[in-house]
Design a protein around this motif. Structure first.
Motif, short mmCIF file in Angstrom:
data_model
loop_
_atom_site.label_atom_id
_atom_site.label_comp_id
_atom_site.label_asym_id
_atom_site.label_seq_id
_atom_site.Cartn_x
_atom_site.Cartn_y
_atom_site.Cartn_z
N SER A 99 37.32 21.87 32.33
CA SER A 99 36.12 22.70 32.53
C SER A 99 36.37 24.17 32.22
O SER A 99 35.43 24.95 32.14
CB SER A 99 35.64 22.58 33.97
OG SER A 99 36.60 23.19 34.82
N VAL A 125 33.52 16.12 31.78
CA VAL A 125 34.06 17.47 32.00
C VAL A 125 34.88 17.39 33.28
O VAL A 125 34.34 17.17 34.37
CB VAL A 125 32.93 18.51 32.14
CG1 VAL A 125 33.52 19.90 32.36
CG2 VAL A 125 32.06 18.52 30.88
N ILE A 128 36.21 20.20 37.53
CA ILE A 128 35.06 21.11 37.75
C ILE A 128 35.26 21.96 38.99
O ILE A 128 34.51 22.91 39.24
CB ILE A 128 33.71 20.34 37.85
CG1 ILE A 128 33.77 19.28 38.95
CG2 ILE A 128 33.34 19.73 36.53
CD1 ILE A 128 32.42 18.70 39.31
N GLU A 133 36.00 27.74 36.15
CA GLU A 133 35.23 26.78 35.31
C GLU A 133 34.11 27.48 34.55
O GLU A 133 33.56 28.46 35.02
CB GLU A 133 34.67 25.64 36.19
CG GLU A 133 33.83 26.07 37.39
CD GLU A 133 32.36 26.28 37.08
OE1 GLU A 133 31.94 26.06 35.92
OE2 GLU A 133 31.62 26.67 37.99
N ILE A 135 31.44 25.44 32.76
CA ILE A 135 31.00 24.10 32.37
C ILE A 135 30.03 24.13 31.19
O ILE A 135 30.19 23.39 30.21
CB ILE A 135 30.37 23.37 33.58
CG1 ILE A 135 31.46 23.14 34.65
CG2 ILE A 135 29.75 22.04 33.16
CD1 ILE A 135 30.95 22.62 35.97
N TYR A 162 30.40 14.93 35.24
CA TYR A 162 31.19 16.08 35.73
C TYR A 162 32.13 15.55 36.80
O TYR A 162 31.68 14.94 37.77
CB TYR A 162 30.25 17.16 36.29
CG TYR A 162 29.19 17.55 35.29
CD1 TYR A 162 29.45 18.51 34.31
CD2 TYR A 162 27.95 16.91 35.26
CE1 TYR A 162 28.50 18.85 33.36
CE2 TYR A 162 26.99 17.23 34.31
CZ TYR A 162 27.27 18.20 33.36
OH TYR A 162 26.33 18.52 32.41
N PRO A 174 26.26 18.72 37.74
CA PRO A 174 27.44 19.57 37.76
C PRO A 174 27.67 20.28 39.08
O PRO A 174 28.77 20.73 39.37
CB PRO A 174 27.16 20.60 36.65
CG PRO A 174 25.70 20.53 36.40
CD PRO A 174 25.25 19.16 36.76
#
Length: 604
Positions: A99, A125, A128, A133, A135, A162, A174
């Motif tokens: 991330s 991803v 996280i 991060e 993202i 995520y 996310p």
């Protein structure tokens, strides 16, 4: 049974092996009270020490009645020979990106191969929960990467999850920081198609991996492309032209269950299995029912770009530590390696005492040398050299894409050093947090031996990633090492009294009491020329000069090199002597008169 075959693609350190550990735990592959090592997939000693995946390994988990075969792929381009073949075994890929770091060059290498084969990726991803991060930017980078790799509209419409592999959760949102990996299992089952293969056709199977078992002999791993196979069935092996190499029986069929290979009575189209019973068949051969005469087309492998000379250790200390020192033993071991690792090519020299080993990069060949050293081999290793090509009468050499992440204050030093190595900067941009990402196109020749210097220049904070790019026009001479070396002029033990006076000459590689021989390199000269010195001279004692009268000698600790540093350090007329316990640097010709003769011949 429902079946899915999927490969995990990720850059080094983006957490794929840790994520697979969690998939095992949550699918019930490991019992709750079972003691499992961290990163269980990295099973070989070197993988554990370096924290990288070197060998591709299939494994499988069961989830809600679906068996998911997962192949953990190496992230380093040096081991790309593995990756290209493995992708032909699977029907989908999971692309794992950090991330914060985003899509990296090795990710690009494997992803490009996967997209070309028409595989549809699931993007995860990972990490996280990192404080740095970014993202959304990382997702944009992944999309741009797919576009630059000519992904189809279907491939660009990828699902995203995520996750935190270490904490064992994945979500479609996310912002969520909890849960399990159930969404990932579900996504694999929904998004990756089951193998669309003909189970009623005659049995065919493409060998993608080869290893040896003390009891079973050669073990061939791959995916059943069509039909079924039962234990003891008659089979034969075909080469790329359809010629029968050997005929035999499938003495053992093994399927993957978690980390183990379990014997099974039969396997059908789509299964990833290991087969024993053949003695000659190797990687990229087709194993099939005896009625089949058409081979399966195998993926072509990118050519080797770098070679080293592996020679019998002929130093005066040869045979003191290793048990495998003869050219025959070295020859057998190298040819065995070339058989299972298609990215390595071995050719025997005319003198029969040395072998030219060509591979993808310094890391791959360094891992081979380290493995052989641990097996008890003694070797003399030459400086790596790149493999040139002739195209239309022009000399061509391999180039690499080099991506460097560095603190802003060190970027000037890195750019200057890369320019000296004939690299061209293609991109430079801030990557946040006081760091800069610089991309170069550099001849592979210039990158040999740069990594140690790079770490010194960036105070150990820089990260460098390299990837084979293309063959391009020859860039001309590149300046090598600036300093000469200090060479021992005799055999014996290094003496502190003598080393003390040599310290002002340069940096020493040996300490008091170490065994030396004539022609051995004991340090780096502060000047550009080589210098022969006597590191064994003791203090002359008389009845006026007693031994304890002077102050005790305090030596600076000698500079000890790792195998990779030593290989990167040596010049063309030098070698690394590798034994199970020691790494020494030496001149190729130990006799000073022979060295003078050779340098005169070279100058002429």
């Amino acid at each position: 049974m429902n079946l899915r075959n999927v490969a995990i693609i990720a850059h080094v350190d983006h957490g794929k092996t840790t994520l697979v550990d969690q998939l095992f735990r949550q699918s019930g592959t490991f019992r709750d009270n079972q003691r499992v090592e961290e990163r269980a997939m990295d099973s070989n000693d070197l993988e554990k020490e370096r924290g990288i995946t070197i060998l591709a390994k299939p494994t499988s988990v069961e989830w809600n009645g679906t068996r998911i075969n997962i192949v953990d792929t190496p992230g380093h381009a040096d081991f790309g020979g593995e990756v290209e073949r493995i992708l032909s075994m699977v029907d989908g890929v999971i692309l794992l990106v950090d991330s914060s770091e985003g899509a990296m060059p090795q990710t690009k290498f494997v992803t490009g191969k996967a997209l070309k084969l028409g595989l549809r990726p699931i993007v995860v991803v990972n990490k996280i929960d990192r404080p740095d991060e970014r993202i959304q930017e990382v997702l944009d980078e992944v999309f741009d990467l797919f576009v630059s790799l000519d992904a189809t509209d279907e491939q660009l419409d990828f699902p995203v999850l995520y996750a935190s592999g270490r904490n064992g959760y994945a979500n479609e949102e996310p912002s969520l920081r909890e849960g399990t990996l159930e969404p990932l299992f579900q996504k694999i089952v929904d998004h990756v198609p089951p193998p669309a293969l003909d189970a009623d056709a005659p049995f065919t199977f493409l060998v993608t991996l080869l290893d040896r078992d003390n009891f079973l002999g050669r073990v061939l791993t791959g995916r059943v492309t069509s039909g079924k196979i039962k234990a003891n069935q008659a089979i034969h092996a075909l080469d790329a032209d359809g010629k029968v190499i050997e005929t035999g029986r499938a003495s053992k069929i093994m399927s993957f269950r978690g980390l183990d290979r379990v014997p099974v009575d039969e396997a059908e189209a789509g299964d990833i299995i290991s087969l024993a019973g053949l003695t000659v068949a190797t990687v990229a051969n087709t194993i099939a029912d005896t009625s089949v005469s058409e081979p399966i087309v195998a993926q072509p492998i990118d050519p080797p770009t770098l070679s080293m000379r592996f020679a019998v250790n002929d130093s005066p200390m040869a045979g003191r530590e290793g048990s495998k020192v003869t050219s025959r033993m070295i020859r057998d071991r190298l040819f065995r390696e070339a058989e299972s690792n298609v990215a390595i090519k071995v050719t025997e020299a005319a003198d029969k005492d040395s072998f030219e080993v060509a591979g993808r990069g310094e890391l791959q060949l360094g891992v081979l040398i380290e493995t052989m050293r641990r097996e008890g081999f003694e070797l003399g290793i030459s400086r790596p050299r790149v493999l040139f090509r002739e195209e239309d009468g022009q000399r061509m050499e391999p180039y690499e894409t080099v991506i460097i992440d560095v603190d802003d204050e060190h970027s000037g030093a890195v750019v200057e050093k890369m320019n000296l190595r004939k690299a061209e900067m293609t991109d430079m941009r801030p990557s946040g947090g006081g760091k800069t990402r610089i991309t170069f196109s550099a001849p592979s020749r210039g990158m040999i031996g740069y990594h140690g210097e790079f770490l010194s220049d960036t105070r150990g904070t820089g990260i460098m990633n390299r990837l084979f790019e293309k063959y391009g026009p020859y860039k001309g001479a590149i300046e090598g090492r600036k300093n000469g070396v200090l060479i021992s002029n005799g055999a014996g033990e290094a003496n502190a009294y003598s080393l003390n006076s040599l310290e002002e000459r340069g940096i020493l590689f040996v300490g008091h009491g170490e065994a030396l021989y004539e022609g051995m390199i004991i340090g780096e000269n502060a000047k550009p020329d080589d210098l022969e010195v006597n590191p064994m001279k003791a203090k002359q004692l008389t009845n006026i000069r007693s031994s304890g009268k002077d102050d005790a000698i305090r030596l600076t600790p000698p500079k000890k090199m790792t195998l990779e540093q030593a290989i990167a350090y040596i010049d063309d007329d030098e070698m690394v002597e590798v034994t199970p316990k020691t790494i020494r640097l030496r001149k190729r010709f130990l006799d000073p008169h022979e060295r003078k003769r050779q340098s005169r011949a070279k100058a002429a």
